[in-house]
Design a protein around this motif. Structure first.
Motif, mmCIF file in Angstrom:
data_model
loop_
_atom_site.group_PDB
_atom_site.id
_atom_site.type_symbol
_atom_site.label_atom_id
_atom_site.label_comp_id
_atom_site.label_asym_id
_atom_site.label_seq_id
_atom_site.Cartn_x
_atom_site.Cartn_y
_atom_site.Cartn_z
ATOM 1 N N LYS A 187 0.739 -1.239 0.064
ATOM 2 C CA LYS A 187 0.007 0.090 0.155
ATOM 3 C C LYS A 187 0.448 1.289 0.100
ATOM 4 N N LEU A 188 2.013 0.865 0.393
ATOM 5 C CA LEU A 188 3.239 2.642 0.402
ATOM 6 C C LEU A 188 2.985 2.479 -1.227
ATOM 7 N N PRO A 189 3.741 4.841 -1.132
ATOM 8 C CA PRO A 189 3.276 5.138 -2.630
ATOM 9 C C PRO A 189 3.583 4.306 -3.721
ATOM 10 N N ARG A 190 4.378 4.932 -4.731
ATOM 11 C CA ARG A 190 5.078 4.688 -5.618
ATOM 12 C C ARG A 190 6.498 5.859 -6.178
ATOM 13 N N ILE A 191 7.751 5.400 -6.849
ATOM 14 C CA ILE A 191 8.517 5.672 -6.858
ATOM 15 C C ILE A 191 7.543 6.433 -8.767
ATOM 16 N N SER A 192 7.250 6.367 -8.944
ATOM 17 C CA SER A 192 6.689 6.281 -10.565
ATOM 18 C C SER A 192 5.347 8.152 -10.652
ATOM 19 N N GLN A 193 5.066 8.232 -9.198
ATOM 20 C CA GLN A 193 4.535 9.215 -8.725
ATOM 21 C C GLN A 193 5.469 10.425 -8.652
ATOM 22 N N PHE A 194 6.965 9.412 -8.295
ATOM 23 C CA PHE A 194 7.837 11.154 -8.025
ATOM 24 C C PHE A 194 8.617 11.296 -9.134
ATOM 25 N N LEU A 195 8.628 11.233 -10.232
ATOM 26 C CA LEU A 195 9.435 11.431 -11.466
ATOM 27 C C LEU A 195 9.066 12.819 -11.749
ATOM 28 N N ASP A 196 10.544 13.513 -11.619
ATOM 29 C CA ASP A 196 10.571 14.541 -12.696
ATOM 30 C C ASP A 196 10.168 14.782 -14.221
ATOM 31 N N GLU A 197 10.176 15.601 -14.645
ATOM 32 C CA GLU A 197 9.404 16.154 -15.768
ATOM 33 C C GLU A 197 11.201 14.936 -16.907
ATOM 34 N N GLY A 198 12.436 15.285 -16.673
ATOM 35 C CA GLY A 198 13.908 14.663 -16.950
ATOM 36 C C GLY A 198 13.973 13.339 -17.435
ATOM 37 N N CYS A 199 14.091 13.041 -15.465
ATOM 38 C CA CYS A 199 13.066 11.429 -15.455
ATOM 39 C C CYS A 199 12.614 10.780 -16.418
ATOM 40 N N ARG A 200 11.199 11.612 -16.699
ATOM 41 C CA ARG A 200 9.643 11.116 -17.279
ATOM 42 C C ARG A 200 10.760 10.457 -18.685
ATOM 43 N N THR A 201 10.543 12.099 -19.296
ATOM 44 C CA THR A 201 11.364 11.561 -20.748
ATOM 45 C C THR A 201 12.029 10.892 -21.049
ATOM 46 N N HIS A 202 13.550 10.846 -20.113
ATOM 47 C CA HIS A 202 14.433 10.042 -20.141
ATOM 48 C C HIS A 202 14.329 8.348 -20.298
ATOM 49 N N PHE A 203 13.149 8.566 -19.568
ATOM 50 C CA PHE A 203 12.522 6.536 -19.280
ATOM 51 C C PHE A 203 11.431 6.232 -20.773
ATOM 52 N N GLU A 204 10.734 7.318 -20.902
ATOM 53 C CA GLU A 204 9.969 6.903 -22.490
ATOM 54 C C GLU A 204 10.329 7.142 -23.267
ATOM 55 N N ALA A 205 12.121 7.345 -23.436
ATOM 56 C CA ALA A 205 12.879 7.423 -24.541
ATOM 57 C C ALA A 205 13.387 6.099 -24.614
ATOM 58 N N VAL A 206 13.601 5.127 -23.564
ATOM 59 C CA VAL A 206 14.179 4.031 -23.162
ATOM 60 C C VAL A 206 13.514 3.214 -24.246
ATOM 61 N N GLN A 207 11.970 3.223 -23.397
ATOM 62 C CA GLN A 207 10.935 2.915 -23.681
ATOM 63 C C GLN A 207 10.370 2.506 -25.456
ATOM 64 N N ALA A 208 10.662 4.037 -25.630
ATOM 65 C CA ALA A 208 10.410 4.081 -27.244
ATOM 66 C C ALA A 208 11.467 3.125 -27.860
ATOM 67 N N ILE A 209 12.690 3.260 -27.671
ATOM 68 C CA ILE A 209 13.764 2.427 -28.110
ATOM 69 C C ILE A 209 13.357 0.457 -28.377
#
Ligand code: HAM
Length: 439
Positions: free
Chosen positions: A240-262
């Motif tokens: 039931k604890l919070p999840r890290i995905s709720q705390f990612l800033d813009e830079g980290c979110r974009t980076h992560f999306e780019a990894v997934q896209a490739i």
């Protein structure tokens, strides 16, 4: 009598230490197959080998891996070395529990940033004092790879994360390991982690007293480490604890999306898992594990992620990096059921059987044949012919070659195929070609 007993040598059998084991043939052929394939695949991605010491200063792991991690807090083999003088206390040393901290230390010490982007790999034993069980040992082997360098060399790019993950998919496929599952997450940058840790601390405050003693401590010192907890009663609370995905800033979110896209573009399947935080403190952004169904409880075949701040934490310059370590013991275990072609131990091509007094001539002949890349088992002139045949069969040799005085004088040898019973008279110069099946 008492004196005699005092000097009696103990004949109790000495066994390998708990959690360690011998790797024996033919299994070692499978290990060699894995390592050869690994080196071939890594070469195609321009990785080069590094070898670091098996032990390092304890502080390297305390600072690198993190004081609060299970590895550093409970599992290290650490001892106080002797100083130069007998009375002097030496450094605290530790057998390496993992490879990344040592590789980053070597990167800093050898000023490897001058080379731009470093793609390094290391094969070798690691040591952790864990409770031994299937797939978990106290001396185990890792296949580790790291990409590290200054930002100007592109070390931060999501292209590197995706390249590393695609290399792993290629390697596992090449080894014939089917049914792997890539679990992917982003653990954010230090700022996101601090916010996440704070949120965890707040969420844990009212419930921590119901948790295990380790979690009660972690809730205060390093709440993220609560996710390492294996105690079944704590799991509903952790869920039931919070999840890290709720705390990612813009830079980290974009980076992560780019990894997934490739990854999607190159056709590497993955599952997102925002509970995956990994058991080492140095991770930032991308974190991942590959699991394999056949392994049972210890199902992580490999794990890794980014560590953009590790070099600085160890006193070096900024040097973002990403890497992984495969548990080689587990990899071999998942291969064992259906050993792929090329992993089987090569049996002797020929057993050279000397007749009485012919050891020297047989040795000379064996030397000639081995130069032709044949696997040769050499017998002994004390053996009667019957015993030589038995030994050749036991060794799994394809042919037996008799070396008697007559053969040496005429330079024509009797070669017998042990499976079919066929027998040939072969001139010395043609022996290797005949054994290799070329004529
Ligand atoms: P790790 O997850 O601690 O990561 O270990 C990587 C792999 O080593 C595990 O997935 C597992 O297959 C194997 N392993 C760990 N402990 C044992 C054990 N006691 N017995 C058998 N196998 C074991 C690291 O070590 C990081 N240094 C990986 C990394 C490299 N991250 C960035 N670069």
């Amino acid at each position: 009598m008492a004196k005699a007993q005092e000097h009696k040598v103990s004949t109790k059998m000495i066994k390998a230490v708990r959690g360690t084991r011998d790797l024996l043939p033919p299994e070692t052929a499978l290990w060699n197959f894995v390592e050869t394939t690994v080196r071939d695949v890594f070469r195609a991605y321009n990785f080069q080998e590094i070898r670091t010491p098996l032990f390092e200063e304890t502080a390297l792991f305390a600072r690198g891996v993190g004081e609060e991690t299970d590895i550093v807090a409970k599992e290290m083999y650490t001892w106080q070395d002797r100083g130069r003088a007998a009375s002097e206390k030496g450094q605290s040393l530790t057998l390496r529990p993992e490879a990344t901290a040592g590789i980053v230390r070597a990167y800093i010490e050898n000023k490897m940033w001058d080379r731009g982007l470093n793609k390094l790999y290391l094969l070798g034993p690691m040591f952790r004092r864990e409770r031994p069980q299937k797939g978990r040992y106290r001396q185990f082997y890792q296949i580790d790879a790291e990409i590290i360098g200054p930002s100007s060399a592109g070390s931060e790019s999501p292209a590197r994360d995706a390249e590393l993950l695609e290399m792993l998919a290629t390697l596992l496929d090449r080894l014939g390991i089917a049914n792997w599952n890539l679990q992917l997450n982003s653990v954010g940058c230090p700022n996101d982690r601090a916010n996440f840790n704070e949120a965890l601390r707040r969420a844990l405050e009212p419930v921590k007293d119901r948790m295990c003693v380790d979690c009660q401590r972690r809730a205060v010192t390093n709440p993220l480490r609560v996710f390492d907890c294996k105690v079944p009663e704590d799991q509903p609370i952790i869920e039931k604890l919070p999840r890290i995905s709720q705390f990612l800033d813009e830079g980290c979110r974009t980076h992560f999306e780019a990894v997934q896209a490739i990854l999607t573009k190159v056709g590497v399947p993955f599952s997102l898992n925002d509970r995956l935080v990994r058991g080492l403190d140095y991770y930032t952004r991308t974190a991942f594990e590959f699991t394999h169904g056949a392994l049972g409880a210890q199902n992580a075949i490999l794990g890794g992620g980014r560590y953009d701040g590790l070099s600085e934490a160890l006193g070096g310059p900024a040097a973002p990096g990403i890497g992984f370590a495969i548990g080689e013991d587990r990899l071999v275990m998942s291969l064992q059921e259906n050993a792929p072609a090329g992993s089987v131990l090569r049996k002797p091509d020929v057993y050279v059987a000397p007749m009485a007094g012919m050891n020297g001539d047989a040795a000379r002949l064996a030397r000639e044949l081995r130069r032709h890349d044949l696997v040769v088992e050499l017998g002994d002139d004390a053996f009667r012919l019957k015993k030589s045949f038995e030994a050749a069969t036991k060794a799994g040799a394809k042919y037996i070659l008799i070396v008697g005085e007559n053969e040496v004088n005429t330079d024509v040898f009797t070669l017998k195929n042990l499976a079919t019973g066929e027998q040939f008279a072969v001139p010395r110069a043609q022996l290797s070609a005949k054994i290799l099946g070329l004529i």
